[in-house]
Design a protein around this motif. Structure first.
Motif, PDB file in Angstrom:
ATOM      1  N   ASN A 221       0.788  -1.229   0.000  1.00 41.41           N
ATOM      2  CA  ASN A 221       0.000   0.000   0.000  1.00 41.41           C
ATOM      3  C   ASN A 221       0.821   1.280   0.000  1.00 41.41           C
ATOM      4  OD1 ASN A 221      -2.294  -1.617   0.075  1.00 41.41           O
ATOM      5  ND2 ASN A 221      -2.292  -1.665   2.296  1.00 41.41           N
ATOM      6  N   HIS A 222       2.136   1.163  -0.012  1.00 40.32           N
ATOM      7  CA  HIS A 222       3.006   2.346  -0.048  1.00 40.32           C
ATOM      8  C   HIS A 222       3.801   2.307  -1.351  1.00 40.32           C
ATOM      9  CE1 HIS A 222       1.909   3.318   4.013  1.00 40.32           C
ATOM     10  NE2 HIS A 222       2.287   2.117   4.424  1.00 40.32           N
ATOM     11  N   ILE A 223       3.512   3.265  -2.223  1.00 35.90           N
ATOM     12  CA  ILE A 223       4.107   3.264  -3.558  1.00 35.90           C
ATOM     13  C   ILE A 223       4.694   4.633  -3.880  1.00 35.90           C
ATOM     14  CG2 ILE A 223       3.628   3.005  -6.039  1.00 35.90           C
ATOM     15  CD1 ILE A 223       1.430   1.035  -5.327  1.00 35.90           C
ATOM     16  N   VAL A 224       5.884   4.614  -4.488  1.00 36.61           N
ATOM     17  CA  VAL A 224       6.488   5.812  -5.063  1.00 36.61           C
ATOM     18  C   VAL A 224       6.560   5.577  -6.565  1.00 36.61           C
ATOM     19  CG1 VAL A 224       8.593   7.186  -5.295  1.00 36.61           C
ATOM     20  CG2 VAL A 224       7.856   6.413  -3.032  1.00 36.61           C
ATOM     21  N   ILE A 225       6.049   6.529  -7.332  1.00 37.10           N
ATOM     22  CA  ILE A 225       6.127   6.436  -8.787  1.00 37.10           C
ATOM     23  C   ILE A 225       7.116   7.473  -9.286  1.00 37.10           C
ATOM     24  CG2 ILE A 225       4.880   6.595 -10.976  1.00 37.10           C
ATOM     25  CD1 ILE A 225       2.403   5.629  -9.527  1.00 37.10           C
ATOM     26  N   ASP A 226       8.168   6.983  -9.954  1.00 37.49           N
ATOM     27  CA  ASP A 226       9.193   7.858 -10.519  1.00 37.49           C
ATOM     28  C   ASP A 226       8.816   8.176 -11.963  1.00 37.49           C
ATOM     29  OD1 ASP A 226      11.505   9.257 -11.116  1.00 37.49           O
ATOM     30  OD2 ASP A 226      12.680   7.447 -11.487  1.00 37.49           O
TER      31      ASP A 226
END
Length: 111
Positions: free
Chosen positions: A42-47
């Motif tokens: 549930n924890h996402i970083v989108i580059d």
């Protein structure tokens, strides 16, 4: 769509390896995020470092991911926005919704 996915502790890093995030490929991004949420990530970083253009479909996919993360007590954060992409976020006022960081390390450290 070319996506590179890495896990850093309990955060998933999604690197979008496309120049455009639009109606042709935003569905794939949305589906990939959905499957990560279903796996309990549930924890996402989108580059978005390589993305030079984003349209309403691309923005919609990111908003959908943000809503899904929030509904699961998670977070979806963005980093590496190019000037053209950043201006779209400002124009649509989405820069007030998303946490946006200049780089991956800064975004990961925010968790």
């Amino acid at each position: 769509m070319v996506l590179k996915i890495e896990e850093k502790d309990d955060v998933v890093l999604m690197l979008v390896k496309e120049e455009r995030l639009d109606a042709h490929n935003s569905g794939e991004l949305k589906n990939q995020m959905l499957s990560l949420f279903e796996e309990g990530k549930n924890h996402i970083v989108i580059d978005l470092q390589e993305v030079r253009f984003i349209d309403s479909s691309g923005l919609g996919a990111l908003v959908s991911g943000f809503k899904n993360a929030s509904a699961r007590n998670g977070n979806l954060k963005l980093c590496g926005l190019q000037p053209q992409v950043k201006s779209m976020f400002e124009l649509t006022r989405l820069h007030r919704v998303f946490e946006i960081f200049s780089g991956i390390d800064e975004a990961l450290a925010s968790f």
